[in-house]
Design a protein around this motif. Structure first.
Motif, PDB file in Angstrom:
ATOM      1  N   TYR A 142       1.116  -1.417  -0.234  1.00  0.00           N
ATOM      2  CA  TYR A 142      -0.382   0.341  -0.119  1.00  0.00           C
ATOM      3  C   TYR A 142       1.069   1.814  -0.084  1.00  0.00           C
ATOM      4  CZ  TYR A 142      -3.961  -2.714   0.504  1.00  0.00           C
ATOM      5  OH  TYR A 142      -4.900  -3.599   0.508  1.00  0.00           O
ATOM      6  N   ARG A 180      -0.543   4.279  -2.508  1.00  0.00           N
ATOM      7  CA  ARG A 180      -1.263   4.714  -2.048  1.00  0.00           C
ATOM      8  C   ARG A 180      -0.861   5.286  -1.086  1.00  0.00           C
ATOM      9  NH1 ARG A 180      -4.555  -0.810  -3.096  1.00  0.00           N
ATOM     10  NH2 ARG A 180      -1.908  -1.695  -3.052  1.00  0.00           N
ATOM     11  N   LYS A 229      -2.797   2.874  -6.185  1.00  0.00           N
ATOM     12  CA  LYS A 229      -3.210   1.714  -6.178  1.00  0.00           C
ATOM     13  C   LYS A 229      -3.116   1.171  -7.456  1.00  0.00           C
ATOM     14  CE  LYS A 229      -6.858  -1.188  -6.721  1.00  0.00           C
ATOM     15  NZ  LYS A 229      -8.773  -1.715  -7.218  1.00  0.00           N
TER      16      LYS A 229
END
Length: 220
Positions: free
Chosen positions: A3, A6, A50
Motif C-alpha cells: 500500500y 496509496r 493503487k
C-alpha cells in the motif's frame, strides 16, 4: 499487494488540501466547491497510488508463477537481514530444484511444464513460516527465504515444505522429485550469493542421494 503508493500519495494530497483549505478560510474564499474538489483530489490520489502499487508488484513478480523475480530476492533478503539483526533471529535460504524437469517438457509439452512450475510455486507459498518469500530463481529453480529462530525451526520449515510439495496432485505419469538444500544467515554467510552457493551445494548432495534411491521430496 503493498500500500506504499496509496498511502504516500494520499497523505501528501491530504496535507496539501488541508493547507490550501486553511489558507482559503483565512482569506474568506472557502466554499463548498473547494470541499468537493478536495475530496475528489484525495480519491484520485488513492486511485493513482493503487495503480502505482500494481505496477510495482508486476515488476517484482515472475511472469509465469506467483513467485518473485530473481532480482527481487536481494531486496527481500536485505529486508529480512535487517529484521534478523534487530530481533537476534536468523534467515533461512532454501534452494529448490525440480529434478528431471526436462522429462515433463519433452513428453507432455511446455504448457504442462508451466503448470507444474506454477503449482510448485503455489505449494511453496503455502508453507506456514514467519516472513516467508518465494522466488523463482531461474528455469525450474526456486528460492525460499524465511526468518527462523533456530536450526530446529529451519528443519521444521523444510519438513513442511516437503509435505506441501508431496501434496501436489498428479498431472502426468512422469514422477518428478525435488531436491532441496539450505543455508542460513549469519551462521553460514553474510551475503545472499554466498548462502545460495552453500544451499546449492547441499541441494546437489540431495540429488546424489536421490540417485541412490533416497528421495528428498516427490511430486507425483
Amino acid at each position: 499487494m503493498k500500500y506504499t503508493g496509496r498511502l504516500v500519495l494520499s497523505i501528501i494530497t491530504v496535507a496539501l488540501t488541508v493547507s490550501l483549505n486553511t489558507y482559503l478560510m483565512s482569506i474568506r474564499l472557502f466554499n463548498i466547491y473547494i470541499i468537493v474538489i478536495s475530496c475528489g483530489a484525495i480519491v484520485l490520489s488513492w486511485v493513482g497510488g493503487k495503480r502505482y502499487d500494481e505496477v510495482r508488484d508486476e515488476a517484482d513478480l515472475d511472469s509465469l508463477t506467483p513467485a518473485y523475480r530473481r532480482r527481487t530476492a536481494y531486496h527481500l533478503f536485505d529486508r529480512l537481514q535487517q529484521r534478523a539483526r534487530r530481533s537476534g533471529r536468523a534467515v533461512a535460504v532454501f534452494f529448490i530444484d525440480i529434478d528431471d524437469f526436462k522429462l515433463i517438457n519433452d513428453h507432455y509439452g511446455h504448457a504442462v511444464g508451466d503448470v507444474m512450475l506454477r503449482k510448485t510455486a503455489e505449494a511453496l507459498m503455502e508453507v506456514d513460516a514467519c516472513e516467508t518469500h518465494v522466488v523463482r530463481f531461474g528455469g525450474d529453480e526456486f528460492l525460499v527465504l524465511a526468518l527462523c529462530d533456530s536450526e530446529a525451526e529451519l528443519q521444521d520449515t523444510h519438513r513442511r515444505m516437503v509435505q506441501r510439495l508431496e501434496a501436489i496432485p498428479a498431472l502426468t505419469a512422469v514422477s518428478l522429485t525435488v531436491s532441496i538444500g539450505y543455508a542460513w544467515y549469519p551462521q553460514q554467510g553474510m551475503r545472499l550469493d554466498d548462502l545460495i552457493d552453500s544451499a546449492d551445494q547441499q541441494m546437489m548432495e540431495a540429488k546424489r542421494r536421490l540417485k541412490q534411491g533416497r528421495r528428498n521430496a516427490v511430486i507425483r
